[in-house]
Write an enzyme that holds these catalytic residues in place. Structure first.
Site, PDB file in Angstrom:
ATOM      1  N   ASP A  42     -44.627  61.684  35.390  1.00 15.10           N
ATOM      2  CA  ASP A  42     -45.111  60.300  35.507  1.00 15.10           C
ATOM      3  C   ASP A  42     -46.596  60.304  35.144  1.00 15.10           C
ATOM      4  O   ASP A  42     -46.965  60.818  34.094  1.00 15.10           O
ATOM      5  CB  ASP A  42     -44.831  59.765  36.915  1.00 15.10           C
ATOM      6  CG  ASP A  42     -45.242  58.312  37.115  1.00 15.10           C
ATOM      7  OD1 ASP A  42     -44.509  57.419  36.644  1.00 15.10           O
ATOM      8  OD2 ASP A  42     -46.304  58.070  37.720  1.00 15.10           O
ATOM      9  N   HIS A  75     -36.067  58.160  36.671  1.00 15.84           N
ATOM     10  CA  HIS A  75     -37.493  58.414  36.504  1.00 15.84           C
ATOM     11  C   HIS A  75     -37.999  59.635  37.262  1.00 15.84           C
ATOM     12  O   HIS A  75     -38.955  60.271  36.839  1.00 15.84           O
ATOM     13  CB  HIS A  75     -38.283  57.179  36.957  1.00 15.84           C
ATOM     14  CG  HIS A  75     -39.752  57.297  36.741  1.00 15.84           C
ATOM     15  ND1 HIS A  75     -40.312  57.441  35.492  1.00 15.84           N
ATOM     16  CD2 HIS A  75     -40.790  57.319  37.622  1.00 15.84           C
ATOM     17  CE1 HIS A  75     -41.638  57.531  35.610  1.00 15.84           C
ATOM     18  NE2 HIS A  75     -41.942  57.473  36.889  1.00 15.84           N
TER      19      HIS A  75
END
Length: 329
Positions: A102, A304
């Site tokens: 991320d 994610h």
């Protein structure tokens, strides 16, 4: 987590950072994203240490147990890359392999671009390299996705901060589930568009039950570390977003630079970040920015939270990649 994980504090680039560390050998630094902490790497620290690496996972500037500078401008990518280099120096090392997920991925990619004399290899999870500024700026995403795009909404100081800090347990539960491959809205994934007057949590469904990779104890660890900052629990991380546009100005001199060391990329086909371009275009972007890409992997069904959702696959890829790298740049 193994009892052999040690927790210490290191002053790097003038900021006091909490670090979790384990093992001896070549240094590998694991960089988390938003809204996360060192604990995001709980499944990687032990296996990498057991394979002969000194594994260090900091809480990055503004997060969890680490210091949270007050000024919004203190969270540019130059500051964040400086923290990484400062951490390596504080640990007494001259080189490092960086692994970022991320927001940690742009920090890893940009630090590698800026300091190839220190970074001997780099791996990014979820977020591909967007050079030189790290992430697509709000001036572009606003035109593409509108005012409702979550990163555009994050630009206003204090607004998202208050919403996310109101009930940190709910925030973590909904965000960790909502951005995962288990979310009903992740197949196929699309951009997170916040409704007028709403917040990011409005597009993160409340799970009926937690997925197998996430427990209540996991959520509790994140919450305990974040509430140390009170109503500013998420402000440090949100301030990273408030510097995205500025990063392109600060790093303009490095336009055209690429990542000139071995690289690894791992994403998920149900990750919103990958969904913005599509898997093929994402891998193509990585190859263009990192010409020494060793391997680009798209994990089917993964959302994610790459290393949390798919620890076995991620560990296998990281260990294979690390085994190929020299111990000096």
């Amino acid at each position: 987590m193994s009892d052999t994980v040690q927790h210490t504090f290191v002053t790097a680039n003038g900021v006091r950072l909490h670090v979790a560390e384990q093992g001896k050998g070549p240094l590998v630094v694991l960089l988390h994203g938003f809204p996360e902490s060192w604990y995001s790497w709980r499944h990687q620290i032990g296996p990498l240490a057991a394979a002969g690496y000194w594994v260090v996972a900091p809480d990055q500037r503004g997060y969890a147990r680490s210091e949270q500078p007050e000024a919004v401008g203190a969270y540019s990518l130059l500051h964040l890359a400086g923290d990484v280099i400062g951490l390596v120096e504080a640990l007494g090392e001259k080189s490092v392999v960086l692994v970022g997920h991320d927001w940690g991925a742009p920090v890893a990619w940009v630090t590698a671009m800026l300091r190839p004399d220190v970074v001997r290899a780099v791996a990014g999870l979820s977020v591909p390299p967007v050079l030189p500024g790290g992430m697509t700026p709000p001036s572009v995403t606003r035109e593409r996705f509108g005012e409702g795009f979550y990163q555009v909404g994050f630009q206003d100081p204090g607004v998202a901060d208050a919403v996310l800090a109101r009930d940190p347990e709910t925030t973590f539960r909904r965000m960790l589930f909502g951005a995962s491959g288990d979310s009903p809205y992740a197949n196929p994934p699309g951009p997170w568009i916040v409704p007028d007057g709403g917040s990011l949590l409005d597009v993160m469904p409340e799970p009926k039950s937690l997925p197998g990779w996430l427990t209540q104890d996991d959520i509790d660890v994140f919450v305990r570390d974040y509430v140390r900052h009170g109503d500013r629990a998420f402000t440090g991380g949100l301030n990273w977003y408030r510097n995205i546009e500025r990063n392109w100005e600060l790093l303009a001199a490095f336009r055209g630079r690429r990542i000139e060391m071995p690289a690894l990329y791992i994403g998920g086909d149900r990750d919103m970040v990958v969904g913005l371009r599509g898997p093929d275009a994402t891998l193509s972007a990585v190859e263009q920015a990192a010409p020494q890409l060793v391997r680009g992997v798209i994990l089917p069904g993964c959302g994610h939270w790459t290393q949390q959702e798919r620890p076995d696959e991620v560990n296998r890829e990281l260990l294979g990649f690390l085994a190929q790298q020299p111990t000096t740049p």
